[in-house]
Design an enzyme around this catalytic site. Structure first.
Site, PDB file in Angstrom:
ATOM      1  N   ASP A   1      -0.341   5.122   0.772  1.00 36.20           N
ATOM      2  CA  ASP A   1      -0.684   6.105   1.802  1.00 36.20           C
ATOM      3  C   ASP A   1      -0.826   5.434   3.158  1.00 36.20           C
ATOM      4  O   ASP A   1      -1.607   4.504   3.336  1.00 36.20           O
ATOM      5  CB  ASP A   1      -1.992   6.811   1.434  1.00 36.20           C
ATOM      6  CG  ASP A   1      -1.880   7.568   0.114  1.00 36.20           C
ATOM      7  OD1 ASP A   1      -0.926   8.332  -0.044  1.00 36.20           O
ATOM      8  OD2 ASP A   1      -2.756   7.366  -0.752  1.00 36.20           O
TER       9      ASP A   1
ATOM     10  N   ASP B   1       0.854  -1.172   0.000  1.00 34.67           N
ATOM     11  CA  ASP B   1       0.000   0.000   0.000  1.00 34.67           C
ATOM     12  C   ASP B   1       0.904   1.240   0.000  1.00 34.67           C
ATOM     13  O   ASP B   1       2.100   1.160   0.300  1.00 34.67           O
ATOM     14  CB  ASP B   1      -0.902  -0.037   1.239  1.00 34.67           C
ATOM     15  CG  ASP B   1      -1.775   1.184   1.361  1.00 34.67           C
ATOM     16  OD1 ASP B   1      -2.431   1.537   0.370  1.00 34.67           O
ATOM     17  OD2 ASP B   1      -1.798   1.791   2.447  1.00 34.67           O
TER      18      ASP B   1
END
Length: 305
Positions: free
Chosen positions: A22, A20
């Site tokens: 953010d 991922d």
């Protein structure tokens, strides 16, 4: 965690890494930084959040509005990124390690690929950022005003992380040498990562945040991390297992024995409780508001900007 032996245990694993963006590689959310500072503002984004939580509007509808509130040329928005964002202190060394060992590293995000790409160029340099595969939504005519997302998949969330991970697995199976099998590693921080995390063979969850809390609550095998330096040590040990068939440093990586089961399930009744109880609207919330769903479990669940 004891792992039962299967015929695959004797095979070498082709390690493929998904992370991922953010809240995982970077501590903040890139879209929130841009919109709050240069677009509609925090109050406007909070209003969109309420519309989404009530079910009044979908993820894609409010995301179109959120990104559309940016009426600046694309290249003008990134000084704020350099001044505001903080990268995980162990990430660059981990990424260099993956490059050296030949482990494919993929960023997977519900954000906009041009935004992620430019952010990585600022922090890593253009040469290193160009090597990284990014699975994310696009932007119509970067430089155009207002900003308009182009969704990667035809679904309400715009990006199907589980589909993307499984596509990579299928491709890896075609590229594996005789005696190799794909081993999918996923790294995340929030509940928004569950769709991809449930497809992974090895899951890393940032310590103290919502993904770890859900893993604990639902007995999902995972390994906690504070920085990417922790992940590097675990991947080194995992790689060593293929060479020496030992636990490396003595701390075994927690495999997800249910990954294959999840991939083969077709009925809701057979899905584990964690997935069966998640309505589509809840899944969409997880994807759109990672800050909301990435808080430590013992804190009030309000948006943290």
């Amino acid at each position: 965690m004891a792992i039962s032996q299967t015929p695959q245990d004797s095979q070498k694993r082709k390690i493929i890494i998904f992370s991922d963006f953010d809240g995982t590689i970077f501590m903040q959310d890139t879209g929130h930084v841009l919109v709050d500072s240069l677009g509609g503002g925090q109050a406007y984004r909070n209003m969109l959040e309420k519309q989404f939580e009530s079910g009044e509007r979908t993820f894609r509808e409010i995301s179109d509005d959120m990104w559309g509130s940016l009426t600046i040329p694309f290249g003008d928005g990134f000084d704020i990124m350099k001044d505001t964002l903080k990268i995980d202190p162990g990430f660059q060394e981990f990424y260099q390690y993956c490059q050296k060992e030949g482990f494919p590293f993929n960023v997977i995000s519900a954000g906009l690929k041009p935004v992620l790409q430019r952010t990585l160029e600022i922090f890593l340099g253009e040469k290193e950022a160009a090597k990284m595969n990014i699975v994310a939504n696009s932007l119509e005519a970067p430089g155009g005003i207002p900003w308009k997302p182009v969704w990667l998949h035809d679904c309400d969330t715009g990006l199907d992380k589980a589909l993307s991970v499984n596509e990579a697995r299928s491709q890896a199976q075609l590229e594996c040498l005789p005696g190799e099998i794909p081993l999918i590693v996923f790294i995340g921080d929030g509940v928004s990562d569950l769709a991809a995390a449930r497809e992974a063979d090895v899951l890393f969850a940032r310590r103290g945040l919502r993904l770890e809390a859900h893993c604990k609550e639902h007995n999902i095998p995972y390994t906690p991390f504070d920085t990417f330096a922790d992940i590097k040590r675990e991947i080194e040990a995992l790689s060593l297992e293929d060479q020496k068939k030992t636990g490396g440093h003595g701390k075994p990586v927690r495999y997800n024995p249910r990954a294959n089961m999840w991939r083969s399930l077709s009925s809701k009744e057979a899905v584990p409780t964690l997935l069966a109880t998640a309505t589509p609207s809840e899944v969409e919330k997880m994807a759109l508001w990672p800050d909301y769903f990435s808080q430590p479990k013992d804190q009030p669940e309000t948006i943290q900007e």
